[in-house]
Design a protein around this motif. Structure first.
Motif, short mmCIF file in Angstrom:
data_model
loop_
_atom_site.label_atom_id
_atom_site.label_comp_id
_atom_site.label_asym_id
_atom_site.label_seq_id
_atom_site.Cartn_x
_atom_site.Cartn_y
_atom_site.Cartn_z
N LEU A 11 0.83 -1.22 0.00
CA LEU A 11 0.00 0.00 0.00
C LEU A 11 0.86 1.26 0.00
N ARG A 12 1.89 1.27 0.84
CA ARG A 12 2.73 2.46 0.93
C ARG A 12 3.49 2.68 -0.37
N VAL A 13 3.99 1.60 -0.97
CA VAL A 13 4.69 1.74 -2.25
C VAL A 13 3.74 2.27 -3.31
N ALA A 14 2.53 1.73 -3.35
CA ALA A 14 1.55 2.18 -4.34
C ALA A 14 1.16 3.64 -4.11
N GLU A 15 0.99 4.03 -2.85
CA GLU A 15 0.60 5.41 -2.53
C GLU A 15 1.72 6.40 -2.86
N ARG A 16 2.94 6.03 -2.53
CA ARG A 16 4.07 6.94 -2.73
C ARG A 16 4.63 6.88 -4.15
N GLY A 17 4.39 5.77 -4.85
CA GLY A 17 4.90 5.64 -6.21
C GLY A 17 6.39 5.44 -6.27
N SER A 18 6.98 5.08 -5.12
CA SER A 18 8.44 4.94 -5.06
C SER A 18 8.81 3.96 -3.95
N LEU A 19 9.66 3.03 -4.29
CA LEU A 19 10.17 2.10 -3.27
C LEU A 19 11.00 2.84 -2.22
N THR A 20 11.79 3.78 -2.67
CA THR A 20 12.66 4.52 -1.75
C THR A 20 11.85 5.32 -0.75
N ALA A 21 10.87 6.08 -1.23
CA ALA A 21 10.03 6.90 -0.34
C ALA A 21 9.24 6.01 0.62
N ALA A 22 8.68 4.93 0.10
CA ALA A 22 7.90 4.02 0.95
C ALA A 22 8.78 3.37 2.01
N SER A 23 9.97 2.96 1.63
CA SER A 23 10.86 2.30 2.59
C SER A 23 11.28 3.28 3.69
N LEU A 24 11.50 4.53 3.33
CA LEU A 24 11.83 5.54 4.35
C LEU A 24 10.66 5.74 5.32
N ASP A 25 9.44 5.81 4.79
CA ASP A 25 8.25 5.96 5.63
C ASP A 25 8.09 4.79 6.60
N LEU A 26 8.42 3.61 6.14
CA LEU A 26 8.20 2.39 6.92
C LEU A 26 9.40 1.98 7.78
N GLY A 27 10.50 2.69 7.64
CA GLY A 27 11.69 2.35 8.41
C GLY A 27 12.37 1.09 7.91
N LEU A 28 12.26 0.83 6.63
CA LEU A 28 12.89 -0.34 6.02
C LEU A 28 13.96 0.13 5.05
N SER A 29 14.87 -0.76 4.72
CA SER A 29 15.80 -0.45 3.64
C SER A 29 15.03 -0.60 2.34
N ARG A 30 15.56 -0.01 1.28
CA ARG A 30 14.92 -0.13 -0.03
C ARG A 30 14.87 -1.60 -0.43
N GLY A 31 15.97 -2.30 -0.19
CA GLY A 31 16.03 -3.73 -0.50
C GLY A 31 15.05 -4.54 0.32
N GLY A 32 14.86 -4.14 1.58
CA GLY A 32 13.90 -4.84 2.44
C GLY A 32 12.48 -4.70 1.93
N ALA A 33 12.11 -3.49 1.53
CA ALA A 33 10.77 -3.25 0.98
C ALA A 33 10.60 -4.02 -0.33
N SER A 34 11.63 -4.02 -1.16
CA SER A 34 11.57 -4.74 -2.42
C SER A 34 11.41 -6.24 -2.18
N SER A 35 12.11 -6.76 -1.19
CA SER A 35 12.01 -8.19 -0.87
C SER A 35 10.60 -8.56 -0.40
N VAL A 36 10.01 -7.69 0.41
CA VAL A 36 8.64 -7.95 0.88
C VAL A 36 7.68 -8.00 -0.31
N LEU A 37 7.83 -7.05 -1.24
CA LEU A 37 6.96 -7.03 -2.42
C LEU A 37 7.16 -8.27 -3.29
N THR A 38 8.42 -8.64 -3.50
CA THR A 38 8.72 -9.82 -4.30
C THR A 38 8.13 -11.07 -3.67
N GLU A 39 8.26 -11.18 -2.36
CA GLU A 39 7.70 -12.34 -1.65
C GLU A 39 6.18 -12.35 -1.75
N LEU A 40 5.56 -11.19 -1.64
CA LEU A 40 4.10 -11.09 -1.76
C LEU A 40 3.65 -11.51 -3.16
#
Length: 143
Positions: A11-40
């Motif tokens: 949801l945060r990635v879709a709302e922000r339109g950016s993995l980097t911005a979403a990962s900063l909002d969520l306190g994750l690394s960019r790679g961590g957010a990307s991994s969560v999306l890939t796993e999903l």
């Protein structure tokens, strides 16, 4: 996989339109957010987001998932708020000593607005200060 967490990341990635911005909002690394999306996406068996080096775009499945995930995460958050509300209510006993006169002039009228679920008892003493005892027992203010 924590599906609710994965939905929130999506949801945060879709709302922000950016993995980097979403990962900063969520306190994750960019790679961590990307991994969560890939796993999903792997778990669902569909691609939700088309990624390029410069942009993200929701797929048709991603748009459908976005609408449903938004409703589900909102329902979960509401449920958690409702269930946890009882635990966040003040309870127990609070004793306050203040100069005589202030209890009835200032404190007693203000209490109902701040502590509606707590039953109040005001005990006056012969001393220069008064004790206000808030307890869970049912009682009415006596000024």
């Amino acid at each position: 996989m924590d599906q609710i967490r994965a939905m929130k990341v999506f949801l945060r990635v879709a709302e922000r339109g950016s993995l980097t911005a979403a990962s900063l909002d969520l306190g994750l690394s960019r790679g961590g957010a990307s991994s969560v999306l890939t796993e999903l996406e792997r778990y669902l068996g569909v691609q939700l987001i088309e990624r390029t080096t410069r942009s993200l775009r929701l797929t048709e499945d991603g748009q459908y998932y976005l609408d449903k995930a938004r409703a589900i995460t909102e329902a979960v958050e509401n449920l958690e708020d409702e269930v946890g509300a009882a635990e966040r209510q003040p309870r127990g006993r609070l004793r306050v000593q203040i100069p005589a006169g202030l209890t009835t002039l200032a404190l007693a009228p203000a209490l109902p607005g701040f502590l509606p679920p707590i039953r109040r008892s005001i005990w006056k003493s012969c001393h220069a200060t008064e004790c206000l005892i808030l307890s869970a027992r049912r009682s009415t203010p006596q000024c």
